[in-house]
Design a protein around this motif. Structure first.
Motif, PDB file in Angstrom:
ATOM      1  N   LYS A  29      41.180  57.266  33.486  1.00 39.21           N
ATOM      2  CA  LYS A  29      40.376  56.047  33.498  1.00 39.21           C
ATOM      3  C   LYS A  29      38.961  56.296  33.999  1.00 39.21           C
ATOM      4  CE  LYS A  29      44.284  52.882  34.283  1.00 39.21           C
ATOM      5  NZ  LYS A  29      44.909  51.944  35.254  1.00 39.21           N
ATOM      6  N   ASP A  58      47.287  50.140  29.648  1.00 36.54           N
ATOM      7  CA  ASP A  58      47.632  49.108  30.622  1.00 36.54           C
ATOM      8  C   ASP A  58      47.162  49.520  32.011  1.00 36.54           C
ATOM      9  OD1 ASP A  58      48.882  47.822  28.542  1.00 36.54           O
ATOM     10  OD2 ASP A  58      50.898  48.523  29.067  1.00 36.54           O
ATOM     11  N   ASP A  59      47.270  48.611  32.968  1.00 38.77           N
ATOM     12  CA  ASP A  59      46.854  48.932  34.333  1.00 38.77           C
ATOM     13  C   ASP A  59      47.684  50.048  34.945  1.00 38.77           C
ATOM     14  OD1 ASP A  59      44.870  47.036  34.270  1.00 38.77           O
ATOM     15  OD2 ASP A  59      46.090  45.466  35.212  1.00 38.77           O
ATOM     16  N   ASP A  60      48.972  50.099  34.627  1.00 39.10           N
ATOM     17  CA  ASP A  60      49.881  51.057  35.254  1.00 39.10           C
ATOM     18  C   ASP A  60      50.497  52.044  34.277  1.00 39.10           C
ATOM     19  OD1 ASP A  60      51.419  49.267  33.891  1.00 39.10           O
ATOM     20  OD2 ASP A  60      52.835  48.882  35.537  1.00 39.10           O
TER      21      ASP A  60
END
Length: 236
Positions: A29, A58-60
């Motif tokens: 990221k 996604d975030d995770d």
């Protein structure tokens, strides 16, 4: 991190993967600045290298379509026998040997190895694996080195080392000898390197009886973390 290493648990299908490792997510990221559609260099631990195209972000978790067709770099024809270093040096040494292509590492006891070193959490299997993976990521390699622990010097040298060295040439790094270390070799080698302060004369003699030839790399006395990459660069 020059390659994203996937474990078998990351595979969701033959050609798909899902990355959930927080360290890898952070790197993808914020260092790569990657987005959906970007292509990353990936590899499967103990498998092939290749590419991964981000299909979902996604975030995770990050989802990839992967294509692993490239074989990893050739391994060094080397078995490294190393006097157990100080715990704070372990991280750098493990990463270094993985980056340079060493696949067999034997950490051994020696007179100058403090007994407390064997109690360090840095010798736990998970820690060793984590450091080796960091080294592989740097060197764009996938094959995990094997690390073996030997807490008794004499039984190891007399009972196990002859079979380990096998048909290889056997050398021990030792500054107090007249024989110069070879360079640019093209044959299998077993190399022994002592801890800080080196092997004591008794240990050099015992290694000699096991077929190890003492060699030097010049007048300068190096730390172990310096000597290892220097020796490997010279030899290979």
């Amino acid at each position: 991190m020059n390659v994203i290493l996937l474990s078998p648990h990351d595979l969701t299908a033959e050609n798909r993967a899902c990355i959930k490792n927080p360290r890898q997510l952070e790197h993808i990221k914020h260092v790569h600045g990657a987005v959906v559609g970007d292509q990353l260099k990936v590899g499967l631990i103990n498998g092939n290298l290749g590419t991964g195209i981000i299909t979902q972000f996604d975030d995770d978790a990050i989802y990839l379509d992967i294509d692993l067709q490239q074989t990893p770099p050739a391994t060094l024809p080397l078995t490294l026998v190393l006097g157990l270093p100080r715990p704070k040096m372990m991280r750098r040494i493990l990463q270094t040997i993985a980056t340079l292509g060493v696949k067999q590492l034997h950490l051994i006891n020696s007179y100058r190895v403090e007994k407390s070193y064997w109690q360090t959490p840095f010798l736990e299997a998970d820690y060793i694996r984590d450091q080796l993976i960091l080294g592989l990521e740097q060197g764009c390699d996938t094959r995990l080195p094997e690390v073996h622990l030997h807490k008794r010097f004499k039984p190891f040298v007399e009972d196990e080392l002859p079979a380990i060295a096998g048909d290889t040439r056997a050398l021990v790094a030792h500054p107090y000898t007249e024989v110069e270390c070879p360079f640019q070799i093209d044959y299998p080698l077993t190399l022994a390197v002592g801890p800080e302060g080196g092997f004591i004369p008794y240990e050099i003699d015992l290694l000699g009886k096991c077929g190890f030839e003492a060699v030097h790399v010049g007048e300068r006395i190096m730390r172990v973390e310096t000597a290892i990459p220097y020796l490997l660069g010279r030899l290979f």
